[in-house]
Scaffold this motif. Structure first.
Motif, PDB file in Angstrom:
ATOM      1  N   ARG A  39       2.169   2.238  -3.340  1.00  7.91           N
ATOM      2  CA  ARG A  39       0.977   2.685  -4.199  1.00  7.91           C
ATOM      3  C   ARG A  39       1.008   4.256  -3.891  1.00  7.91           C
ATOM      4  O   ARG A  39       0.687   5.041  -4.506  1.00  7.91           O
ATOM      5  CB  ARG A  39       0.122   1.965  -4.338  1.00  7.91           C
ATOM      6  N   SER A  54      -2.503  -1.050  -9.740  1.00 15.43           N
ATOM      7  CA  SER A  54      -2.297  -0.913  -8.261  1.00 15.43           C
ATOM      8  C   SER A  54      -2.929  -2.518  -7.956  1.00 15.43           C
ATOM      9  O   SER A  54      -2.288  -3.105  -7.022  1.00 15.43           O
ATOM     10  CB  SER A  54      -3.157  -0.031  -7.523  1.00 15.43           C
ATOM     11  N   TRP A  87      -6.875   5.529  -8.358  1.00 14.84           N
ATOM     12  CA  TRP A  87      -5.509   5.032  -8.615  1.00 14.84           C
ATOM     13  C   TRP A  87      -5.340   3.960  -7.827  1.00 14.84           C
ATOM     14  O   TRP A  87      -4.460   2.879  -8.136  1.00 14.84           O
ATOM     15  CB  TRP A  87      -4.704   6.215  -7.656  1.00 14.84           C
ATOM     16  N   LEU A  88      -5.906   3.658  -6.689  1.00 14.66           N
ATOM     17  CA  LEU A  88      -5.497   2.432  -5.915  1.00 14.66           C
ATOM     18  C   LEU A  88      -6.267   1.265  -6.190  1.00 14.66           C
ATOM     19  O   LEU A  88      -5.978   0.226  -5.708  1.00 14.66           O
ATOM     20  CB  LEU A  88      -5.936   2.719  -4.267  1.00 14.66           C
ATOM     21  N   TYR A 143       0.819  -1.219  -0.094  1.00 12.06           N
ATOM     22  CA  TYR A 143       0.061   0.043   0.049  1.00 12.06           C
ATOM     23  C   TYR A 143       0.923   1.290  -0.083  1.00 12.06           C
ATOM     24  O   TYR A 143       0.507   2.232  -0.799  1.00 12.06           O
ATOM     25  CB  TYR A 143      -0.862   0.032   1.141  1.00 12.06           C
TER      26      TYR A 143
END
Length: 435
Positions: A60, A348, A342-343, A57
């Protein structure tokens, strides 16, 4: 903890009604801006920053901050490790909701979607995520027809088994596949052979009732027995949670204890060190086996993964952690939307699942796994037999009640135990339905 959780839940609901959430803790603030003019998007993760998943995480988040530097959007992450179990994390979220200090984005466990959406903790993101992006996910977190979350990764589980132990006991399970799974009776027969060979047959994770682990791993047995938990609207447990079919599923689990095939005292590493024949777990066990226990499992010739057994139906575990935008006092969700997308992007999704060993949430990321591989078993189960935990606003209470039954399998009258927990769950549903 159960009483505390209920008290906090009811307080959160009353607080919502009193101040409408939009005005709590910030009076309609459109976002926090730092001294450099960056709009700060706060996100709270449910794991330790130093863990493998936490580091994935973090990478990212760092990549997002680099990519969005010129756009003046910056992500700020906190890591609320569930050191006291899932209930501790849930309590922390509810406390922040009451205080008006919710971050812009949270990670949450999929079955809590209905509860969080109903209490206005989560923000409706239906209009923020395009349909083509939604269509690329294996599952979505919806309640009452609205979208409230996007999965980080997808989860399935099965029975990891020690091939060396099975070969020594002359046990052949090669014909059991997701399409043609073993039956409850065949599962017991394998357990009996392992026990007769002097090995603890299976770790069913009966010890994992302090958080969501036992519920997640064991609820499919109830569906496989033809049982259920709640009505379709999620407000009735009576007649479902205590039906004869549901009881037969719990009885199967109780039989495994009574016949000495499993127990509550199996050590956390007993499967990994060759003391147990089978281990019920999710995809996160793959990197554990391959990175930490090479002495027992030198290669994939030494271990494999078997699907859930079937009763009158086929069922397997689904549902993992998700991202959701909160209904906090920041009315402008545009920056939070950028971080959310994005995540949950394909990049990702690939990066995070490569670290965790789980299945990617995005369909376009999933690889062509080798036939018969553990990854293929997990993916096929998701596609063919996966059945989610019940969608109910009373899910936190449901999980507690389920765990109480699992904890009590070793003693007591099963019918009475199930009826007691059904009454507890129904009482909570009635309160929430009236509110």
């Amino acid at each position: 903890m159960k009483k505390l959780f209920k008290a906090i839940s009811m307080l959160a609901v009353s607080t919502v009604m009193a101040c409408g959430f939009a005005a709590c803790g910030g009076g309609g603030d459109n976002g926090e801006v730092d001294s450099s003019g960056n709009t700060i998007v706060k996100i709270m993760f449910h794991v330790d920053e130093k863990s493998t998943e936490g580091q994935a995480y973090k990478k990212r988040i760092d990549a997002f901050n680099t990519a969005y530097k010129d756009k003046k959007i910056k992500a700020s992450a906190t890591y609320q490790a569930r050191t006291t179990g899932a209930a501790g994390y849930e309590t922390e979220l509810l406390n922040k909701q009451i205080e008006g200090t919710l971050p812009d984005i949270i990670t949450f466990d999929a079955p809590n979607c209905a509860s969080y959406a109903n209490s206005k903790l989560l923000y409706d993101i239906s209009s923020l995520v395009s349909q083509d992006v939604q269509d690329d996910f294996l599952s979505l977190n919806k309640y009452d027809g609205k979208l409230y979350g996007l999965p980080i990764q997808e989860s399935s589980a099965g029975f990891y088994y020690n091939k060396k132990i099975f070969r020594a006991a002359n046990i052949d399970v090669s014909s059991y596949t997701v399409e043609n799974p073993w039956t409850f009776d065949q599962f017991k027969q394998v357990c009996a052979k392992l026990k007769n060979a002097g090995t603890t047959a299976v770790d069913m994770r009966l010890d994992a009732t302090k958080d969501e682990t036992a519920t997640y791993l064991l609820y499919p047995f109830i569906y496989a027995a033809g049982g259920s938990f709640t009505s379709e609207d999620g407000f009735t447990a009576t007649g479902y949670f205590n039906s004869s079919a549901t009881q037969s599923g719990f009885q199967f689990l109780k039989d495994l204890v009574s016949e000495g095939y499993t127990s509550y005292s199996i050590g956390a590493t007993d499967f990994y060190t060759g003391k147990v024949g089978m281990f019920l777990s999710s995809g996160w066990t793959i990197p554990e086996i391959e990175n930490k226990y090479k002495e027992t499992f030198a290669s994939r010739d030494d271990w494999g993964l078997l699907p859930y057994p079937q009763g009158t139906a086929k069922a397997s575990a689904t549902g993992s952690w998700c991202y959701g935008i909160t209904n906090n006092h920041h009315k402008d969700k545009s920056a939070a939307k950028e971080l959310l997308l994005w995540l949950t992007s394909t990049e990702s999704s690939d990066a995070i699942t490569t670290a965790t060993g789980m299945i990617a949430a995005r369909k376009s990321v999933n690889k062509n796994y080798a036939a018969g591989s553990p990854e293929e078993v997990l993916l096929k189960q998701l596609q063919l037999t996966g059945k989610a935990r019940p969608a109910t606003v009373a899910y936190p209470t449901f999980s507690t009640c389920f765990n109480q039954i699992i904890y009590s399998l070793k003693d007591g009258n099963l019918t009475e135990i199930i009826n007691t927990q059904t009454n507890t769950l129904q009482s909570e549903m009635n309160k929430l339905h009236r509110s």
